[in-house]
Design an enzyme around this catalytic site. Sequence first.
Site, PDB file in Angstrom:
ATOM      1  N   ASN A  81       0.831  -1.089   0.099  1.00  0.00           N
ATOM      2  CA  ASN A  81      -0.266  -0.012  -0.070  1.00  0.00           C
ATOM      3  C   ASN A  81       0.906   1.066   0.196  1.00  0.00           C
ATOM      4  OD1 ASN A  81      -2.952   1.452   0.129  1.00  0.00           O
ATOM      5  ND2 ASN A  81      -3.418  -0.075   1.302  1.00  0.00           N
ATOM      6  N   HIS A 111      23.593   1.440  12.340  1.00  0.00           N
ATOM      7  CA  HIS A 111      24.777   2.304  12.451  1.00  0.00           C
ATOM      8  C   HIS A 111      25.203   1.129  13.954  1.00  0.00           C
ATOM      9  CE1 HIS A 111      25.660   5.157   9.541  1.00  0.00           C
ATOM     10  NE2 HIS A 111      24.413   5.518   9.306  1.00  0.00           N
ATOM     11  N   ALA A 155      -0.319  -3.083  13.733  1.00  0.00           N
ATOM     12  CA  ALA A 155       0.011  -1.675  13.575  1.00  0.00           C
ATOM     13  C   ALA A 155       0.830  -1.279  14.156  1.00  0.00           C
ATOM     14  CB  ALA A 155      -1.415  -1.120  13.238  1.00  0.00           C
ATOM     15  N   ARG A 178      20.519  -0.836  27.761  1.00  0.00           N
ATOM     16  CA  ARG A 178      22.222  -0.466  28.957  1.00  0.00           C
ATOM     17  C   ARG A 178      22.715   0.745  29.101  1.00  0.00           C
ATOM     18  NH1 ARG A 178      26.636  -2.756  24.217  1.00  0.00           N
ATOM     19  NH2 ARG A 178      26.592  -1.176  23.064  1.00  0.00           N
TER      20      ARG A 178
END
Length: 180
Positions: A81, A111, A155, A178
């Site tokens: 969609n 990252h 959702a 942490r």
Amino acid sequence: MSSTLLMRIHSPEFQSMSERVMRESELTSLLNVLPFDDEEGKATLFEQLLGHPLPPRVTIYPPFYTDHGLNLELGERVFVNQGCTFLDYAGIRLAERVMVAPKVTFITVGHPVDTEDRRVWLTGGPIDVGENVWIGAGATILPGVSIGADSVIAAGAIVAEDVPARSLVTGTKASVRRTW
């Protein structure tokens, strides 16, 4: 170093990826302003974005976003969609009859958590979605996740771990894991 490191930032591979991202951005901006009924124009742009024609009976409603395109594999009868994002550098596979609601995001790169490594490396992993999966509006699927067949992702869910077949996944609660 983690086995999920994909590439060193500022390497030739990174430069090549960056060039592809710029090209995909140009193509998606063209796709996303076409009249909805311009089937020929959409087909041409999807072929350029993905590197091949859309498979038979695949439906994608623009706006549509991808950063690489060449690593997006769509099975027959996949439905995507409007407003979905596919950051597919590490690969995304949607098996047959997967349904993707509006504004779902698939992310295969990121990252490292470590501050120094974050400036040097991209991490990530492929996303694999089994047959008959339904992904609800605004869900986010993170790098390296596999979702088993016949599952439902609610959702707004954030999926950071593998999902067994025939499972219902819900939840968006963030929590501190942490500190450093």
